[in-house]
Design an enzyme around this catalytic site. Structure first.
Site, mmCIF file in Angstrom:
data_model
loop_
_atom_site.group_PDB
_atom_site.id
_atom_site.type_symbol
_atom_site.label_atom_id
_atom_site.label_comp_id
_atom_site.label_asym_id
_atom_site.label_seq_id
_atom_site.Cartn_x
_atom_site.Cartn_y
_atom_site.Cartn_z
ATOM 1 N N ASP A 10 0.811 -1.216 0.000
ATOM 2 C CA ASP A 10 0.000 0.000 0.000
ATOM 3 C C ASP A 10 0.850 1.274 0.000
ATOM 4 O OD1 ASP A 10 -2.879 1.043 2.012
ATOM 5 O OD2 ASP A 10 -2.267 1.427 -0.050
HETATM 6 C C1 LIG Z 1 -3.464 -1.858 -6.312
HETATM 7 C C2 LIG Z 1 -2.676 -1.715 -5.048
HETATM 8 C C3 LIG Z 1 -1.496 -2.643 -4.987
HETATM 9 C C4 LIG Z 1 -2.213 -0.281 -4.887
HETATM 10 C C5 LIG Z 1 -1.740 0.036 -3.475
HETATM 11 O O1 LIG Z 1 -1.310 1.395 -3.399
HETATM 12 P P1 LIG Z 1 -2.452 2.470 -3.458
HETATM 13 O O2 LIG Z 1 -2.864 2.688 -4.849
HETATM 14 O O3 LIG Z 1 -3.553 2.097 -2.508
HETATM 15 O O4 LIG Z 1 -1.747 3.818 -2.975
HETATM 16 P P2 LIG Z 1 -2.389 4.862 -1.955
HETATM 17 O O5 LIG Z 1 -2.802 4.106 -0.740
HETATM 18 O O6 LIG Z 1 -1.255 5.832 -1.690
HETATM 19 O O7 LIG Z 1 -3.569 5.517 -2.645
HETATM 20 MG MG LIG Z 2 -4.014 2.434 -0.647
#
Ligand SMILES: CC(C)CCOP(=O)(O)OP(=O)(O)O
Ligand SMILES: [Mg+2]
Length: 239
Positions: free
Chosen positions: A16
């Site tokens: 994440d």
């Molecule tokens: C599709 C998944 C692996 C992406 C994880 O990162 P994210 O897009 O949730 O990023 P953010 O939490 O910073 O929005």
């Molecule tokens: Mg995310």
């Protein structure tokens, strides 16, 4: 101080923080996802180096479809490009690839690539990489209940015979001898499970890292393994 004989057998990762990473660098969202793909490849390598048996990665959750189409399209194309590039390496490095989640909702070309990767690597005996694509922990439990209900209906088992093993055997993670992660790593400071593996995480050591996934490198990964090795796992006992 990492000890090879105290390694977690099964590590699960929620990768994440990719979009926040790109925003912090003033880059387009896609570069965050691409940086995330590089971090993923790095962790696959490290799992191989440290003799970890199973790595389950939350590559795309069923909730991720709610993102702008331009983003989900980019992600699907990235998964396809990444898989096409990596498949040869997976074969060379004796990595076995399995898939959990509802892959029927993924683009056809990606479905075919994933099916090919699973089939081509199914007898490999190295790291078992389980890709959770369009996976939902709750849906995993629902489909397991449906399978068990069918067996009861077909007089294959009695309700009173249903036990934890009956359920575990029907979960999508029944593709490995180590279905239950010993260590779950979630990056970017979020402290939630986001409908990832649910049953399987019952006794899993949870490790939350502040780093955004693209910044989660060798040092951060080894720190997570160190933290795991320092925890005494009691499984509910008091010592
Ligand atoms: C599709 C998944 C692996 C992406 C994880 O990162 P994210 O897009 O949730 O990023 P953010 O939490 O910073 O929005
Ligand atoms: Mg995310």
């Amino acid at each position: 101080q990492l000890q090879r004989d105290l390694m977690p057998r099964h590590v699960a990762v929620i990768m994440d923080g990719n979009r926040r990473w790109s925003r912090m660098k003033g880059l387009p969202v896609g570069s965050g996802y691409e940086a995330g793909a590089r971090a993923f490849r790095r962790v696959v390598e490290l799992c191989g180096e440290w003799g970890i048996k199973v790595l389950t990665v939350f590559a795309f959750s069923s909730d991720n479809w709610l993102r702008p189409k331009v983003e989900t399209d980019f992600l699907m194309a990235l998964f396809e490009r990444g898989l096409r590039d990596e498949l040869k390496r997976f074969v060379r490095e004796n990595i076995r690839v399995s898939l959990i989640g509802d892959s029927t909702k993924l683009p056809n070309r990606l479905q075919l690539l994933l099916a090919d990767a699973v089939e081509t690597t199914q007898s490999n005996s190295g790291l078992h990489l389980i890709i959770a694509a369009n996976y939902s922990g709750k849906n995993d439990l629902v489909q397991a209940c449906q399978r068990i209900a069918l067996k009861v209906k077909d007089d294959q088992i009695e309700p009173e015979d249903i036990n934890e093993l009956s359920i575990e055997r029907e979960l999508e993670t029944n593709c490995t001898d180590f279905p239950n992660p010993d260590l779950l790593i979630r990056t970017s400071g979020e402290l939630r499970l986001s409908n990832f593996l649910l049953w399987q995480l019952a006794y899993t050591e949870l490790y939350f890292a502040e780093s955004l996934w693209p910044d989660f490198g060798e040092e951060e990964f080894l720190e997570a393994l160190c933290s795991f090795q320092q925890r005494q796992r009691r499984y509910g006992r008091n010592t």
